[in-house]
Design a protein around this motif. Structure first.
Motif, mmCIF file in Angstrom:
data_model
loop_
_atom_site.group_PDB
_atom_site.id
_atom_site.type_symbol
_atom_site.label_atom_id
_atom_site.label_comp_id
_atom_site.label_asym_id
_atom_site.label_seq_id
_atom_site.Cartn_x
_atom_site.Cartn_y
_atom_site.Cartn_z
ATOM 1 N N UNK A 354 0.800 -1.228 0.000
ATOM 2 C CA UNK A 354 0.000 0.000 0.000
ATOM 3 C C UNK A 354 0.829 1.273 0.000
ATOM 4 N N UNK A 355 1.983 1.256 0.639
ATOM 5 C CA UNK A 355 2.780 2.471 0.746
ATOM 6 C C UNK A 355 3.793 2.618 -0.386
ATOM 7 N N UNK A 356 3.961 1.565 -1.190
ATOM 8 C CA UNK A 356 4.950 1.615 -2.271
ATOM 9 C C UNK A 356 4.324 1.827 -3.637
ATOM 10 N N UNK A 357 3.057 1.457 -3.797
ATOM 11 C CA UNK A 357 2.407 1.551 -5.101
ATOM 12 C C UNK A 357 2.030 2.997 -5.417
ATOM 13 N N UNK A 358 2.167 3.377 -6.686
ATOM 14 C CA UNK A 358 1.841 4.730 -7.128
ATOM 15 C C UNK A 358 0.349 4.806 -7.469
ATOM 16 N N UNK A 359 -0.438 5.308 -6.534
ATOM 17 C CA UNK A 359 -1.899 5.337 -6.689
ATOM 18 C C UNK A 359 -2.367 6.366 -7.711
ATOM 19 N N UNK A 360 -1.452 7.232 -8.151
ATOM 20 C CA UNK A 360 -1.832 8.272 -9.118
ATOM 21 C C UNK A 360 -1.910 7.741 -10.551
ATOM 22 N N UNK A 361 -1.326 6.580 -10.789
ATOM 23 C CA UNK A 361 -1.333 6.017 -12.139
ATOM 24 C C UNK A 361 -2.648 5.305 -12.416
ATOM 25 N N UNK A 362 -3.221 5.587 -13.550
ATOM 26 C CA UNK A 362 -4.465 4.953 -13.957
ATOM 27 C C UNK A 362 -4.177 3.910 -15.040
ATOM 28 N N UNK A 363 -4.934 2.803 -15.064
ATOM 29 C CA UNK A 363 -4.700 1.763 -16.078
ATOM 30 C C UNK A 363 -4.785 2.334 -17.497
ATOM 31 N N UNK A 364 -3.911 1.841 -18.374
ATOM 32 C CA UNK A 364 -3.977 2.248 -19.779
ATOM 33 C C UNK A 364 -5.379 1.949 -20.316
ATOM 34 N N UNK A 365 -6.009 2.909 -20.993
ATOM 35 C CA UNK A 365 -7.373 2.704 -21.486
ATOM 36 C C UNK A 365 -7.395 1.819 -22.733
ATOM 37 N N UNK A 366 -8.529 1.182 -22.972
ATOM 38 C CA UNK A 366 -8.746 0.472 -24.242
ATOM 39 C C UNK A 366 -9.201 1.524 -25.249
ATOM 40 N N UNK A 367 -8.285 1.953 -26.120
ATOM 41 C CA UNK A 367 -8.544 3.093 -27.004
ATOM 42 C C UNK A 367 -7.887 2.839 -28.358
ATOM 43 N N UNK A 368 -8.650 2.264 -29.289
ATOM 44 C CA UNK A 368 -8.097 1.905 -30.588
ATOM 45 C C UNK A 368 -7.719 3.129 -31.422
ATOM 46 N N UNK A 369 -8.477 4.211 -31.308
ATOM 47 C CA UNK A 369 -8.167 5.419 -32.075
ATOM 48 C C UNK A 369 -6.851 6.032 -31.614
ATOM 49 N N UNK A 370 -6.643 6.075 -30.297
ATOM 50 C CA UNK A 370 -5.378 6.604 -29.770
ATOM 51 C C UNK A 370 -4.220 5.681 -30.170
ATOM 52 N N UNK A 371 -4.473 4.388 -30.191
ATOM 53 C CA UNK A 371 -3.444 3.437 -30.597
ATOM 54 C C UNK A 371 -3.030 3.673 -32.049
ATOM 55 N N UNK A 372 -4.017 3.876 -32.918
ATOM 56 C CA UNK A 372 -3.723 4.153 -34.332
ATOM 57 C C UNK A 372 -2.883 5.425 -34.473
ATOM 58 N N UNK A 373 -3.237 6.433 -33.698
ATOM 59 C CA UNK A 373 -2.530 7.707 -33.770
ATOM 60 C C UNK A 373 -1.065 7.546 -33.361
ATOM 61 N N UNK A 374 -0.826 6.817 -32.284
ATOM 62 C CA UNK A 374 0.547 6.593 -31.827
ATOM 63 C C UNK A 374 1.378 5.846 -32.867
ATOM 64 N N UNK A 375 0.792 4.850 -33.501
ATOM 65 C CA UNK A 375 1.510 4.093 -34.532
ATOM 66 C C UNK A 375 1.826 4.980 -35.733
ATOM 67 N N UNK A 376 0.874 5.837 -36.098
ATOM 68 C CA UNK A 376 1.108 6.760 -37.223
ATOM 69 C C UNK A 376 2.225 7.742 -36.887
#
Length: 553
Positions: A354-376
């Protein structure tokens, strides 16, 4: 530290018949507990505790200097005494003085002594022995082969007091002392290179809260309460019977039938039917094991030929790895297979810390459009209009390897294949027998793969994420980041818990951005135990941890 499950119908039949009789001889009402385990042990010898079951049994038969307990409130460990009655650190942590108990005896009547402690350090660190702890004594004075220098390390102050010296600028802790001590008067009679096959492995001399009773190969290991132990009064469990049942289906049936009193690693879909029997408590231990998709950050062919590090044409790019992480519907896999018994993962630092984990990080979203953009953005285009992206003549196409005995991971692979096609990425699924899978994983010869990992307690990040691939063979993906290395080195040096936790969060942030692998989900360990067992503490350290305290009615 996952083991292969294998058995024949004849073996399952033999086990069932054996334990029908065993249950009559040792019913639960006589204070015995039957624990289901998936594989037999190789030997009873703390030096060679290479499997979880062996480690669990050896820790009940042999005392360590100290023991550790888990605090759910703090998500951390506390140290308690075992053979060591008291201890006192030097102000600069360069040494520790321990005082041992005067009421411990080995099962052959010999008294426990400081010589047993010194001899244990000697054997565990001897390259001729090749114990499961070999190479881990980095805080001690040792030779070039990591063999502990006994003369520099130990000073006898009195028959019950021992001073242990550590090398300058090291960072020792009580975990350096937490392993089973062995009897010198027994082991010194055996040539060290022959210890792995010695007769003592099958008829051990012990000093723990339990004593060895019998071992029927491929059927059961039985240990009994050691009434001479100072721990004997803590509970009333008289026997622990470790029943070998390799097939999951057989373990489940035997649990429901009452032939087994405790089983773990149960499937989420079986929880309802287990509870319906009315005979069991079902609990889950949060997040020590996770699944992930591995991306080989380095070129496997070049590394195989000459150990030279060349970036992988596909996965050497951060943007490609980030895009692929966004193209995996992790929530759907989680819902299908784990339900409420798992949660999405961001990194190798479990939420249970509990004291070592970074609670500010959110799971990577399932986002196909953003994925396409990054690859481009990274230069990947479908120039020939065949539906697969390419860059500099290289197609974004690869092989994804999965162990053939893991349905959840095979399901994940097929789901990924469908979503990846929507962003112009293609791969073939390769199913391998577990042994072949592990061999290729160790050689870093995969393109990509799905596997699992159980995190060590306490947290040990360097073993899997440090850039020096010779010193950290568990870095299967070939991840290298100099800033991450600096943090890992600093974690290893610091003794401040608060500083370590802060550094862990910084490291987690780097890994989150780099996505050397895609962390999928933390998997709960689902445990069912007979409701006649009381005072059981199911925690991340293990199900039978401190089971001598159990009460049975």
């Amino acid at each position: 530290m996952q083991y292969a499950l294998r058995a024949s119908l004849l073996l399952v039949f033999t086990i069932t018949v054996f334990f029908t009789g065993c249950k009559k001889a040792d019913p639960l009402t006589t204070h015995s507990a039957v624990v289901a385990v998936s594989s037999d042990i190789e030997r009873i010898n703390p030096l060679f505790s290479f499997s979880v079951t062996e480690a669990n049994i050896n820790e009940l038969l042999f005392l360590s200097l100290v023991k550790h307990t888990w605090s759910n409130k703090d998500g951390d460990l506390t140290t308690e005494s075992m053979a060591a009655k008291t201890w006192q650190w030097a102000n600069d942590s360069s040494s520790i003085v321990i005082e041992i108990r005067d009421d411990i005896k080995w099962s052959d009547g010999q008294k426990f002594s400081l010589d047993d402690i010194i001899y244990s350090f000697d054997l565990y660190s001897d390259p001729a022995v090749q114990s499961y702890l070999y190479g881990t004594f980095k805080n001690f004075y040792a030779d070039k082969e990591n063999h502990v220098d006994v003369k520099k390390t130990f000073e006898k102050i009195s028959p019950l007091k021992l001073k242990i010296n550590f090398i300058p600028k090291s960072n020792p802790s009580m975990f350096c002392l937490d392993f089973p001590i062995i009897p010198k008067h027994v082991f010194e009679k055996i040539e060290r290179k022959n210890l792995v096959n010695a007769d003592i492995n099958f008829n051990p001399v012990t000093d723990g809260p339990f004593a060895f009773e019998k071992w029927d190969k491929n059927q059961a290991v039985v240990i009994k309460k050691n009434h001479e132990s100072y721990l004997a009064g803590d509970g009333n469990v008289e026997k622990m019977i470790f029943k070998i049942a390799p097939e999951y289906a057989a373990r489940l049936i035997q649990l429901k039938n009452g032939e087994v009193d405790l089983a773990e690693d149960l499937k989420a879909e079986d929880v309802t039917s287990i509870k319906a029997t009315g005979k069991f408590n079902v609990v889950s231990v949060k997040g020590r094991e996770y699944d992930y998709v591995g991306w080989n950050n380095i070129d496997p062919q070049t590394f195989s030929k000459n150990k030279k590090i060349v970036l992988n044409k596909l996965f050497g790019s951060v943007k490609v790895r980030q895009a692929l992480s966004m193209a995996i519907n992790r929530s759907e896999i989680l819902k299908e297979y784990l339900g409420e018994f798992g949660q999405l993962a961001n990194s190798p630092i479990s939420p249970m810390f509990k004291n070592a984990v970074n609670a500010n990080l959110k799971p990577y979203p399932f986002d196909l459009e953003k994925a396409k953009k990054l690859l481009a953005e990274d230069g990947w285009r479908d120039n020939d209009k065949d539906g697969i992206l390419e860059k500099n003549g290289t197609k974004l196409k690869f092989i994804l390897s999965v162990s053939s005995n893991k349905p959840r991971r095979i399901f994940a692979a097929n789901l990924m294949k469908n979503t990846f096609k929507q962003i112009g990425v293609d791969f073939e699924i390769e199913q391998l027998e577990l042994g072949a899978f592990i061999d290729k994983l160790n050689r870093k010869s995969f393109d990509a793969w799905i596997a699992g990992w159980a995190v060590p307690i306490p947290v040990d990040l360097k073993i899997s994420w440090y850039s020096d691939l010779e010193k950290t063979p568990m870095n299967f993906c070939g991840y290298q980041n100099k800033n991450a290395d600096k943090i890992l080195d600093e974690i290893e040096k610091t003794s401040s818990t608060d500083k370590k936790n802060k550094l862990c969060k910084e490291f987690e942030n780097i890994l989150y951005q780099d996505q050397p692998v895609t962390f999928l989900y933390w998997i709960d360990n689902i445990v069912a135990y007979n409701n006649k067992i009381h005072d059981i503490d199911v925690n991340p350290l293990g199900v039978i941890h401190h089971c001598w305290k159990w009460h049975i009615n």
